[in-house]
Design a protein around this motif. Structure first.
Motif, short mmCIF file in Angstrom:
data_model
loop_
_atom_site.label_atom_id
_atom_site.label_comp_id
_atom_site.label_asym_id
_atom_site.label_seq_id
_atom_site.Cartn_x
_atom_site.Cartn_y
_atom_site.Cartn_z
N GLN A 1 18.82 53.42 52.67
CA GLN A 1 18.90 52.00 52.32
C GLN A 1 19.47 51.80 50.92
O GLN A 1 20.31 50.92 50.69
N VAL A 2 19.04 52.62 49.97
CA VAL A 2 19.57 52.50 48.61
C VAL A 2 21.06 52.84 48.60
O VAL A 2 21.88 52.14 47.99
N VAL B 1 18.42 42.91 63.04
CA VAL B 1 18.16 44.16 63.75
C VAL B 1 17.62 45.15 62.72
O VAL B 1 17.76 44.93 61.52
N ALA B 2 16.99 46.24 63.21
CA ALA B 2 16.40 47.23 62.30
C ALA B 2 17.52 48.08 61.69
O ALA B 2 17.70 49.25 62.02
N LEU B 3 18.25 47.48 60.78
CA LEU B 3 19.49 48.07 60.29
C LEU B 3 19.28 49.38 59.54
O LEU B 3 20.10 50.29 59.63
N THR B 4 18.18 49.49 58.79
CA THR B 4 17.95 50.72 58.05
C THR B 4 17.74 51.89 59.01
O THR B 4 18.23 53.00 58.77
N ASP B 5 17.01 51.66 60.09
CA ASP B 5 16.85 52.70 61.11
C ASP B 5 18.20 53.09 61.70
O ASP B 5 18.50 54.27 61.89
N ILE B 6 19.01 52.09 62.03
CA ILE B 6 20.32 52.36 62.63
C ILE B 6 21.19 53.17 61.67
O ILE B 6 21.81 54.17 62.06
N ILE C 1 11.11 49.31 54.49
CA ILE C 1 12.18 49.92 53.70
C ILE C 1 13.26 48.90 53.34
O ILE C 1 13.85 48.98 52.25
N GLN C 2 13.54 47.94 54.22
CA GLN C 2 14.48 46.88 53.85
C GLN C 2 13.98 46.15 52.60
O GLN C 2 14.78 45.74 51.75
N ALA C 3 12.65 45.99 52.49
CA ALA C 3 12.08 45.33 51.32
C ALA C 3 12.14 46.24 50.10
O ALA C 3 12.67 45.86 49.04
N GLN D 1 20.32 75.31 58.82
CA GLN D 1 19.76 74.67 57.63
C GLN D 1 18.90 73.48 58.01
O GLN D 1 18.91 73.02 59.15
N HIS D 2 18.13 73.01 57.02
CA HIS D 2 17.23 71.88 57.19
C HIS D 2 17.86 70.64 56.58
O HIS D 2 18.30 70.66 55.42
N ILE D 3 17.93 69.56 57.34
CA ILE D 3 18.48 68.28 56.87
C ILE D 3 17.31 67.33 56.63
O ILE D 3 16.52 67.06 57.53
N ASP D 4 17.20 66.82 55.43
CA ASP D 4 16.10 65.95 55.01
C ASP D 4 16.63 64.52 54.91
O ASP D 4 17.26 64.15 53.92
N MET D 5 16.39 63.70 55.94
CA MET D 5 16.87 62.31 55.96
C MET D 5 15.71 61.36 55.67
O MET D 5 14.65 61.47 56.28
N ALA D 6 15.92 60.44 54.75
CA ALA D 6 14.90 59.45 54.39
C ALA D 6 15.45 58.05 54.53
O ALA D 6 16.55 57.75 54.04
#
Length: 419
Positions: free
Chosen positions: A220-221, A181-186, A155-157, A210-215
């Motif tokens: 990252q964007v 570090v795995a910054l996108t995960d953080i 995802i960083q790429a 409610q449902h939270i949809d995190m991607a």
């Protein structure tokens, strides 16, 4: 609200059923555990969270006992570990009961992966309408990539971060680079916490879950921040600049006589004070460098001048002189120096959390400092299945569940009986 022993903390009374593993989800639930939520981490029987085996290095307690990988301990403090076989029908039944008594369920399975177990949002909403349910995936619940697996490096790429990280083209070692570090995960974990807290606020006001949809890709964007807006404003993709800043000069690493320092000059007043300390007061009056926009336009000429000056003094000399003049400057510390830094020590960022059996380990503190509802004293990450018996005994209806029968059937595993 459910009960929680961390009375007086910000999230006291909130129970979270944590079906996540690796980093983004566990990072989110660790933050909420720091703030006093009861986090029940559900792990599989054959080794638990993948990161338990992501070592060496491993953590040892004060008696010298190996407590598992440092990676696992970095993201699971303050939680309870329960071993339940999610593929077993009785394990699924137990999990649905735990979800019914929880405020939040958070998971990071592939899209649709929990539906066959009756543990997806639509299924659990039927038994608990006010449930807050957060899903974390690589690409989200919708879109052409929804079924793909997503990992931080990937995802960083794909999300553009690597395109602006690394040495500029034409210089030594030039290539796109990931962050250390795995910054996108953080960041996804942080945004997940924000979403969960917002959904809990809505639940408290309306009684609706409610449902939270995190991607990861969405996050990252979104966190390209000024680099994204630079593109949208100009139509030109930003490029790699090494340690330089695209919009501020001088704002980069410089080589002193005995090492590198960071100079982070954010305005014209700071630049004038720097020039005075450097013995070049006239440089701040040079039309090419007097304002930040001109310094950006004439970056090459200015950096060449400054590098020649910076190499004439030691790191400590520059740091002392510039700090005295209120010019932002600092060393590039390795992690050992970070934890020896007097400011880091003063803020208490190195801790010695205690586990459920009283053993002391090394750890990192929560950075959240609330005056009225501070983070709870750190508790070490749990051993695999350490809390299976106590959690199931406390939360499952004894008329509907017999823990010994669940164990005999292989639906749950008590501590000491893991494969």
């Amino acid at each position: 609200m459910t009960s929680n022993p961390a009375q007086g903390s910000a999230l006291s009374g909130i129970r979270i059923l944590d079906l996540t593993r690796i980093l983004a989800g566990p990072w989110a639930t660790q933050i909420m555990a720091d703030l006093g939520a009861e986090v029940i981490k559900v792990e599989r029987p054959d080794g638990g969270d993948d990161t338990r085996s992501w070592g060496p290095p491993n953590v040892t307690d004060d008696s010298g006992k190996d407590r598992g990988s440092a990676y696992f301990h970095s993201t699971n403090r303050g939680k309870k570990s329960v071993v339940i076989d999610i593929a077993h029908p009785e394990g699924q039944r137990a999990l649905r009961a735990l979800a019914k008594s929880s405020d939040v369920v958070i998971e990071n399975f592939k899209v649709g992966g929990l539906a066959k177990y009756g543990l997806d949002y639509e299924s659990l909403q039927q038994v608990k309408p006010d449930l807050v349910y957060c899903s974390i995936t690589g690409f989200g619940q919708t879109g052409p990539y929804a079924d793909r697996a997503g990992y931080d490096f990937l995802i960083q790429a794909m999300g553009g971060l690597m395109s602006v990280t690394g040495q500029r083209d034409g210089t030594s070692g030039a290539e796109p680079m990931k962050v250390g570090v795995a910054l996108t995960d953080i960041l996804t974990g942080l945004y997940a916490v924000i979403g969960i807290l917002a959904a809990l606020r809505h639940r408290d006001a309306t009684g609706e879950g409610q449902h939270i949809d995190m991607a990861l890709l969405d996050v990252q964007v979104a966190t390209l921040a000024n680099q994204a807006m630079n593109y949208l404003a100009t139509g030109k993709s930003p490029t790699r600049l090494g340690n330089s800043h695209p919009s501020i000069v001088p704002y980069q690493a410089f080589e002193a006589r005995d090492g590198h320092v960071i100079l982070a000059i954010g305005n014209d007043g700071q630049f004038a004070r720097f020039c005075k300390v450097a013995g070049m007061p006239g440089l701040a009056e040079d039309p090419r460098f007097a304002t930040n926009p001109e310094r950006v336009r004439n970056r090459g000429a200015l950096i060449a001048i400054l590098q020649g000056v910076m190499s004439g003094r030691t790191m400590d000399d520059w740091i002392a002189r510039l700090n005295a003049a209120s010019v932002p400057v600092g060393p590039i510390n390795d992690v050992e120096r970070v934890f020896e830094d007097p400011q880091v020590k003063s803020r208490g960022l190195r801790t010695a959390p205690i586990d459920s059996e009283g053993a002391m380990l090394q750890g990192v503190a929560s950075p959240l400092k609330l005056s009225r509802t501070p983070a709870i004293p750190p508790k070490a990450a749990p051993d695999l299945g350490a809390d299976t018996l106590s959690v199931l005994t406390d939360l499952l209806d004894k008329g509907e569940f017999d823990i010994n029968e669940l164990q005999a059937a292989g639906a749950v595993v008590l501590k000491g009986n893991q494969q």
